[in-house]
Design a protein around this motif. Structure first.
Motif, short mmCIF file in Angstrom:
data_model
loop_
_atom_site.label_atom_id
_atom_site.label_comp_id
_atom_site.label_asym_id
_atom_site.label_seq_id
_atom_site.Cartn_x
_atom_site.Cartn_y
_atom_site.Cartn_z
N THR A 80 -14.07 5.10 4.93
CA THR A 80 -12.82 5.60 4.78
C THR A 80 -11.80 4.79 4.61
OG1 THR A 80 -14.11 7.82 6.38
CG2 THR A 80 -11.58 7.94 6.10
N PRO A 81 -10.72 5.57 3.29
CA PRO A 81 -9.50 4.35 3.20
C PRO A 81 -8.51 4.93 4.74
CG PRO A 81 -9.74 6.15 1.59
CD PRO A 81 -10.87 6.42 2.76
N PHE A 82 -8.17 3.54 4.88
CA PHE A 82 -7.85 3.65 5.97
C PHE A 82 -6.52 3.88 5.91
CE2 PHE A 82 -6.29 -1.09 4.13
CZ PHE A 82 -5.37 -0.62 3.88
N CYS A 83 -5.52 4.60 5.20
CA CYS A 83 -4.39 4.51 5.06
C CYS A 83 -4.22 6.25 5.82
CB CYS A 83 -3.34 5.22 3.97
SG CYS A 83 -4.54 5.55 1.85
N VAL A 84 -5.81 6.94 5.19
CA VAL A 84 -6.68 8.38 5.87
C VAL A 84 -6.62 8.19 7.57
CG1 VAL A 84 -8.16 10.11 5.40
CG2 VAL A 84 -7.34 8.70 2.94
N LEU A 85 -7.43 7.20 7.44
CA LEU A 85 -7.32 7.36 9.52
C LEU A 85 -6.59 6.68 10.10
CD1 LEU A 85 -11.22 7.41 10.74
CD2 LEU A 85 -9.86 4.32 10.76
N ASP A 86 -5.78 6.57 9.51
CA ASP A 86 -3.96 6.35 10.55
C ASP A 86 -3.45 5.93 9.24
OD1 ASP A 86 -2.15 5.53 12.29
OD2 ASP A 86 -3.15 4.68 13.47
N SER A 87 -2.78 6.60 8.97
CA SER A 87 -1.31 6.60 8.33
C SER A 87 -0.56 5.34 8.51
CB SER A 87 -1.01 7.83 7.29
OG SER A 87 0.00 9.28 9.00
N ARG A 88 -0.26 5.58 10.04
CA ARG A 88 1.41 5.19 10.61
C ARG A 88 0.42 3.80 10.80
NH1 ARG A 88 5.08 7.02 8.34
NH2 ARG A 88 6.66 5.78 10.43
N SER A 89 -0.77 2.85 10.88
CA SER A 89 -1.01 1.66 11.54
C SER A 89 -0.01 0.49 10.20
CB SER A 89 -2.85 1.12 10.96
OG SER A 89 -2.58 1.29 9.74
N PRO A 90 -0.15 -0.48 10.96
CA PRO A 90 0.80 -1.43 10.12
C PRO A 90 0.12 -1.60 9.10
CG PRO A 90 0.15 -2.46 12.66
CD PRO A 90 -0.60 -0.43 12.34
N ALA A 91 -1.67 -2.13 8.51
CA ALA A 91 -1.80 -2.11 7.38
C ALA A 91 -1.62 -0.67 6.38
CB ALA A 91 -3.52 -2.21 7.12
N SER A 92 -1.35 0.67 6.52
CA SER A 92 -1.58 1.70 6.09
C SER A 92 -0.04 1.74 5.32
CB SER A 92 -1.56 2.72 6.75
OG SER A 92 -3.22 3.02 6.84
N LEU A 93 1.08 1.64 6.72
CA LEU A 93 2.39 1.43 6.28
C LEU A 93 3.24 0.35 4.58
CD1 LEU A 93 4.09 1.72 9.76
CD2 LEU A 93 4.14 3.22 7.86
N ALA A 94 2.16 -0.85 5.39
CA ALA A 94 2.06 -1.86 4.34
C ALA A 94 1.77 -1.34 2.90
CB ALA A 94 1.34 -3.16 4.72
N VAL A 95 0.43 -0.78 2.84
CA VAL A 95 0.19 -0.84 1.26
C VAL A 95 0.76 0.37 0.99
CG1 VAL A 95 -1.91 0.24 0.38
CG2 VAL A 95 -2.06 -1.44 1.63
N GLN A 96 1.86 0.85 1.85
CA GLN A 96 2.42 2.44 1.59
C GLN A 96 3.59 1.76 0.28
OE1 GLN A 96 3.28 5.74 4.07
NE2 GLN A 96 5.52 5.86 2.68
N LYS A 97 4.32 0.64 0.82
CA LYS A 97 5.53 -0.38 0.37
C LYS A 97 4.85 -0.67 -0.62
CE LYS A 97 7.67 -1.71 5.06
NZ LYS A 97 8.20 -2.72 5.47
N VAL A 98 3.77 -1.17 -0.95
CA VAL A 98 3.23 -1.67 -2.44
C VAL A 98 3.17 -0.41 -3.31
CG1 VAL A 98 0.41 -2.65 -3.66
CG2 VAL A 98 1.57 -3.22 -0.88
#
Length: 270
Positions: free
Chosen positions: A225-243
């Motif tokens: 599962t995409p990690f930004c779906v699994l936890d949209s507030r995780s550090p990796a998810s927030l970083a990719v959102q910035k990208v």
């Protein structure tokens, strides 16, 4: 960005194991969440990974387009995350290098996407083989993914060197994955920048950002599962959102290079 000029950008790397496909999937996911129409092309044509990361078993892929006359619409997979994927095949030697005829087939097939996509995200293979170079040359923008490991750094430099010296490509975005913090990411970027500045005159590198080590990423890989779906507030998810937010600032309105047909025509004549 004009809807008439979809942006084509690649996500690439000098070596495997740096999280390139995971970055591609999650950038696509974030862009889709922002209301963009995204198609993710698995351009690792003989060793497909996008379907594995997403837990898919697509009934058709690009092999069926080239060898069985399938149309693009029957290959495109709608994802529950808002984007579509063009899956490749795995373990098929005939796909490792596209013939001119196959490129023509793909050019014609891509017509159906021209007016229905804002971003064509191309997840290339790793290394410097023909397919990797083809897709990177044709893209409007290129994101080079690397990690703090020395081998990742040297292989990223090798990819940039081949692209510059053999094909005249000079502009690259750099995304540092699995970095401890921004300071560590900047140190990695600085080493790559200094090597390119010293040995490859004219190369332009921009630090697109970094994605920190995050337990959510490992769990997402296991759960496919995409990690930004699994936890949209995780550090990796927030970083990719910035990208993804930065990607939306890229302007191709003054250039035809972002046009999908132009992308494939460039690819065809390499």
């Amino acid at each position: 960005m004009s809807a008439e000029l979809p942006l084509v950008f690649s996500v690439t790397s000098g070596k495997g194991g740096v999280g390139k496909t995971n970055m591609s999937v999650n950038i696509a996911c974030c862009l889709s969440r922002m209301g963009k129409r995204v198609v993710l092309l698995d351009a690792d044509l003989g060793l497909a990974n996008v379907d594995v990361v997403l837990g898919l078993a697509p009934p058709r892929n690009l092999f069926h387009l080239f060898h069985e006359g399938a149309d693009l619409g029957s290959i495109l997979c709608e994802m529950p995350y808002g984007f579509r994927i063009l899956p490749a095949s795995s373990g098929v030697g005939e796909m490792l290098s596209l013939s001119t005829g196959q490129k023509l087939d793909l050019l014609e097939a891509m017509d159906v996407l021209e007016d229905s996509v804002d971003y064509l995200l191309v997840d290339t293979g790793a290394g410097i083989n023909d397919n990797v170079l083809y897709f990177n040359i044709a893209a409007q923008e290129r994101i080079v993914v690397l990690t703090p490991e020395p081998t990742s750094l040297t292989d990223a430099y090798a990819l940039i060197k081949v692209m510059k010296l053999n094909h005249g490509v000079e502009h690259f975005k750099v995304l540092v994955n699995m970095a401890g913090d921004m300071k560590a990411a900047r140190e990695v970027f600085s080493r790559l920048y200094k090597a390119c500045d010293h040995f490859l005159s004219g190369v332009s590198l921009d630090l697109l950002g970094y994605v920190p080590r995050d337990r959510t990423v490992r769990r997402a890989v296991v759960e496919q599962t995409p990690f930004c779906v699994l936890d949209s507030r995780s550090p990796a998810s927030l970083a990719v959102q910035k990208v993804a937010e930065t990607v939306q600032t890229w302007d191709v309105s003054a250039s035809l290079d972002g046009n999908i047909k132009f992308f494939w025509k460039k690819l065809l004549f390499r």
